[in-house]
Design a protein around this motif. Structure first.
Motif, PDB file in Angstrom:
ATOM      1  N   ASP A   1       0.883  -1.166   0.000  1.00 48.12           N
ATOM      2  CA  ASP A   1       0.000   0.000   0.000  1.00 48.12           C
ATOM      3  C   ASP A   1       0.922   1.218   0.000  1.00 48.12           C
ATOM      4  OD1 ASP A   1      -1.623   2.164   0.500  1.00 48.12           O
ATOM      5  OD2 ASP A   1      -2.634   1.274   2.230  1.00 48.12           O
ATOM      6  N   PRO A   2       1.090   1.874  -1.157  1.00 47.91           N
ATOM      7  CA  PRO A   2       2.049   2.978  -1.215  1.00 47.91           C
ATOM      8  C   PRO A   2       1.649   4.193  -0.380  1.00 47.91           C
ATOM      9  CG  PRO A   2       0.904   2.741  -3.307  1.00 47.91           C
ATOM     10  CD  PRO A   2       0.457   1.607  -2.437  1.00 47.91           C
ATOM     11  N   GLU A   3       0.371   4.289   0.009  1.00 44.24           N
ATOM     12  CA  GLU A   3      -0.060   5.413   0.828  1.00 44.24           C
ATOM     13  C   GLU A   3       0.404   5.269   2.275  1.00 44.24           C
ATOM     14  OE1 GLU A   3      -4.252   5.757   0.159  1.00 44.24           O
ATOM     15  OE2 GLU A   3      -3.960   6.418  -1.901  1.00 44.24           O
ATOM     16  N   SER A   4       0.519   4.018   2.741  1.00 52.31           N
ATOM     17  CA  SER A   4       0.953   3.795   4.127  1.00 52.31           C
ATOM     18  C   SER A   4       2.374   3.237   4.198  1.00 52.31           C
ATOM     19  CB  SER A   4      -0.001   2.817   4.821  1.00 52.31           C
ATOM     20  OG  SER A   4       0.153   1.509   4.282  1.00 52.31           O
ATOM     21  N   GLY A   5       2.867   2.682   3.091  1.00 52.45           N
ATOM     22  CA  GLY A   5       4.171   2.045   3.080  1.00 52.45           C
ATOM     23  C   GLY A   5       4.154   0.636   3.649  1.00 52.45           C
ATOM     24  N   LYS A   6       2.957   0.132   3.995  1.00 51.08           N
ATOM     25  CA  LYS A   6       2.845  -1.203   4.589  1.00 51.08           C
ATOM     26  C   LYS A   6       2.697  -2.264   3.507  1.00 51.08           C
ATOM     27  CE  LYS A   6       0.877   0.442   8.886  1.00 51.08           C
ATOM     28  NZ  LYS A   6      -0.285   0.483   9.752  1.00 51.08           N
ATOM     29  N   THR A   7       3.218  -3.461   3.817  1.00 53.88           N
ATOM     30  CA  THR A   7       3.141  -4.601   2.914  1.00 53.88           C
ATOM     31  C   THR A   7       2.268  -5.673   3.543  1.00 53.88           C
ATOM     32  OG1 THR A   7       5.361  -4.106   2.104  1.00 53.88           O
ATOM     33  CG2 THR A   7       4.514  -6.305   1.660  1.00 53.88           C
ATOM     34  N   TYR A   8       1.429  -6.291   2.713  1.00 51.76           N
ATOM     35  CA  TYR A   8       0.476  -7.295   3.172  1.00 51.76           C
ATOM     36  C   TYR A   8       0.623  -8.584   2.371  1.00 51.76           C
ATOM     37  CZ  TYR A   8      -1.682  -3.122   5.136  1.00 51.76           C
ATOM     38  OH  TYR A   8      -1.906  -1.965   5.826  1.00 51.76           O
ATOM     39  N   THR A   9       0.199  -9.698   2.965  1.00 53.59           N
ATOM     40  CA  THR A   9       0.093 -10.961   2.245  1.00 53.59           C
ATOM     41  C   THR A   9      -1.014 -10.803   1.209  1.00 53.59           C
ATOM     42  OG1 THR A   9       0.799 -12.181   4.192  1.00 53.59           O
ATOM     43  CG2 THR A   9      -0.368 -13.429   2.507  1.00 53.59           C
ATOM     44  N   LEU A  10      -0.830 -11.409   0.050  1.00 50.12           N
ATOM     45  CA  LEU A  10      -1.697 -11.148  -1.099  1.00 50.12           C
ATOM     46  C   LEU A  10      -2.434 -12.393  -1.572  1.00 50.12           C
ATOM     47  CD1 LEU A  10      -2.533  -9.355  -3.596  1.00 50.12           C
ATOM     48  CD2 LEU A  10      -0.420 -10.151  -4.659  1.00 50.12           C
ATOM     49  N   ARG A  11      -3.687 -12.190  -2.002  1.00 42.94           N
ATOM     50  CA  ARG A  11      -4.442 -13.207  -2.735  1.00 42.94           C
ATOM     51  C   ARG A  11      -5.208 -12.498  -3.852  1.00 42.94           C
ATOM     52  NH1 ARG A  11      -8.098 -15.554   0.906  1.00 42.94           N
ATOM     53  NH2 ARG A  11      -9.753 -14.235   0.107  1.00 42.94           N
ATOM     54  N   LEU A  12      -5.078 -13.001  -5.074  1.00 46.22           N
ATOM     55  CA  LEU A  12      -5.756 -12.450  -6.245  1.00 46.22           C
ATOM     56  C   LEU A  12      -6.736 -13.482  -6.784  1.00 46.22           C
ATOM     57  CD1 LEU A  12      -2.601 -11.059  -8.072  1.00 46.22           C
ATOM     58  CD2 LEU A  12      -4.261  -9.730  -6.757  1.00 46.22           C
ATOM     59  N   THR A  13      -7.999 -13.072  -6.991  1.00 43.88           N
ATOM     60  CA  THR A  13      -9.021 -13.974  -7.501  1.00 43.88           C
ATOM     61  C   THR A  13      -9.794 -13.287  -8.624  1.00 43.88           C
ATOM     62  OG1 THR A  13      -9.272 -14.863  -5.257  1.00 43.88           O
ATOM     63  CG2 THR A  13     -10.963 -15.463  -6.881  1.00 43.88           C
ATOM     64  N   PRO A  14      -9.613 -13.727  -9.882  1.00 41.12           N
ATOM     65  CA  PRO A  14     -10.432 -13.177 -10.966  1.00 41.12           C
ATOM     66  C   PRO A  14     -11.892 -13.605 -10.781  1.00 41.12           C
ATOM     67  CG  PRO A  14      -8.499 -14.324 -11.825  1.00 41.12           C
ATOM     68  CD  PRO A  14      -8.613 -14.670 -10.372  1.00 41.12           C
ATOM     69  N   ILE A  15     -12.830 -12.677 -11.008  1.00 47.34           N
ATOM     70  CA  ILE A  15     -14.269 -12.959 -10.926  1.00 47.34           C
ATOM     71  C   ILE A  15     -14.956 -12.339 -12.129  1.00 47.34           C
ATOM     72  CG2 ILE A  15     -14.295 -13.201  -8.395  1.00 47.34           C
ATOM     73  CD1 ILE A  15     -15.398 -10.313  -8.256  1.00 47.34           C
ATOM     74  N   ASP A  16     -16.243 -12.589 -12.263  1.00 45.61           N
ATOM     75  CA  ASP A  16     -17.044 -12.052 -13.381  1.00 45.61           C
ATOM     76  C   ASP A  16     -16.363 -12.296 -14.722  1.00 45.61           C
ATOM     77  OD1 ASP A  16     -18.939 -11.236 -11.575  1.00 45.61           O
ATOM     78  OD2 ASP A  16     -18.456  -9.112 -11.681  1.00 45.61           O
ATOM     79  N   SER A  17     -16.050 -13.553 -14.992  1.00 44.71           N
ATOM     80  CA  SER A  17     -15.394 -13.969 -16.244  1.00 44.71           C
ATOM     81  C   SER A  17     -14.082 -13.221 -16.472  1.00 44.71           C
ATOM     82  CB  SER A  17     -16.333 -13.773 -17.430  1.00 44.71           C
ATOM     83  OG  SER A  17     -17.497 -14.553 -17.272  1.00 44.71           O
ATOM     84  N   GLY A  18     -13.407 -12.862 -15.389  1.00 44.56           N
ATOM     85  CA  GLY A  18     -12.110 -12.206 -15.487  1.00 44.56           C
ATOM     86  C   GLY A  18     -12.176 -10.713 -15.715  1.00 44.56           C
ATOM     87  N   GLN A  19     -13.365 -10.119 -15.638  1.00 41.53           N
ATOM     88  CA  GLN A  19     -13.491  -8.673 -15.832  1.00 41.53           C
ATOM     89  C   GLN A  19     -13.248  -7.895 -14.549  1.00 41.53           C
ATOM     90  OE1 GLN A  19     -13.693  -7.214 -18.968  1.00 41.53           O
ATOM     91  NE2 GLN A  19     -13.171  -9.363 -19.268  1.00 41.53           N
ATOM     92  N   LYS A  20     -13.260  -8.604 -13.411  1.00 42.29           N
ATOM     93  CA  LYS A  20     -12.973  -7.996 -12.116  1.00 42.29           C
ATOM     94  C   LYS A  20     -11.947  -8.865 -11.409  1.00 42.29           C
ATOM     95  CE  LYS A  20     -17.485  -5.877 -11.549  1.00 42.29           C
ATOM     96  NZ  LYS A  20     -18.717  -5.829 -10.730  1.00 42.29           N
ATOM     97  N   LEU A  21     -11.229  -8.246 -10.486  1.00 41.80           N
ATOM     98  CA  LEU A  21     -10.196  -8.947  -9.738  1.00 41.80           C
ATOM     99  C   LEU A  21     -10.363  -8.624  -8.260  1.00 41.80           C
ATOM    100  CD1 LEU A  21      -7.584 -10.689  -9.989  1.00 41.80           C
ATOM    101  CD2 LEU A  21      -6.316  -8.531 -10.046  1.00 41.80           C
ATOM    102  N   GLU A  22     -10.606  -9.662  -7.453  1.00 38.64           N
ATOM    103  CA  GLU A  22     -10.626  -9.467  -6.006  1.00 38.64           C
ATOM    104  C   GLU A  22      -9.189  -9.476  -5.526  1.00 38.64           C
ATOM    105  OE1 GLU A  22     -13.132 -12.467  -4.246  1.00 38.64           O
ATOM    106  OE2 GLU A  22     -14.913 -11.243  -4.581  1.00 38.64           O
ATOM    107  N   VAL A  23      -8.787  -8.390  -4.888  1.00 39.06           N
ATOM    108  CA  VAL A  23      -7.427  -8.214  -4.397  1.00 39.06           C
ATOM    109  C   VAL A  23      -7.516  -8.167  -2.873  1.00 39.06           C
ATOM    110  CG1 VAL A  23      -5.392  -6.722  -4.435  1.00 39.06           C
ATOM    111  CG2 VAL A  23      -6.853  -6.906  -6.473  1.00 39.06           C
ATOM    112  N   ARG A  24      -6.995  -9.205  -2.223  1.00 38.02           N
ATOM    113  CA  ARG A  24      -7.058  -9.280  -0.762  1.00 38.02           C
ATOM    114  C   ARG A  24      -5.672  -9.132  -0.174  1.00 38.02           C
ATOM    115  NH1 ARG A  24     -10.266  -9.550   3.492  1.00 38.02           N
ATOM    116  NH2 ARG A  24      -9.563 -10.775   5.267  1.00 38.02           N
TER     117      ARG A  24
END
Length: 145
Positions: free
Chosen positions: A106-129
């Motif tokens: 997160d460049p606004e806070s400088g913090k780094t998080y564990t990541l999970r990416l899940t394409p949804i809606d036939s790949g038109q959206k991406l859930e970024v956790r």
């Protein structure tokens, strides 16, 4: 011969759909609070199937295209926001349309998080956790065509 042509035709038609069920591409991130577009992030696949995502464009009204990551640490400190690597190290999970094991910055806070990416809606959206332990939040990014 007709079966072979039919098989080729089916693969040609389905190939774009397969490609879309991947995080690879350009995405528009949205501010959780205002709903405004924040930036465009290009996710690419590196050697070994590892994903990397960099900020390609700042979209907020009045955003300084020369802005630097003042909150970042180490080698990313004071680097330009445009071109900044914010996604690193994610790989496709075995047997799932999920990419995980990487980090998101997160460049606004400088913090780094564990990541999970899940394409949804036939790949038109991406859930970024992004998460730290059991705590985290999920954003939904829109594919830029």
């Amino acid at each position: 011969m007709n079966k072979a042509l039919a098989a080729i035709f089916c693969v040609a038609i389905a190939a774009p759909a397969w490609a879309q069920m991947s995080p690879v591409g350009t995405w528009r991130s949205v501010d959780d609070k205002t709903g405004e577009a924040k930036s465009e992030i290009r996710i690419t696949e590196q050697q070994g199937g590892v994903l990397e995502g960099r900020i390609e464009k700042l979209l907020r009204k009045g955003a300084d295209p020369e802005a630097k990551c003042v909150e970042c640490k180490d080698a990313l400190k004071d680097q330009p926001m445009v071109g900044l690597p914010i996604i690193t190290g994610a790989r496709k999970a075995e047997g799932k349309d999920v990419w995980e094991g990487g980090k998101i910055l997160d460049p606004e806070s400088g913090k780094t998080y564990t990541l999970r990416l899940t394409p949804i809606d036939s790949g038109q959206k991406l859930e970024v956790r992004g998460s730290i332990g059991p705590f985290g939040r999920t954003q939904t990014w829109q594919r830029v065509n």
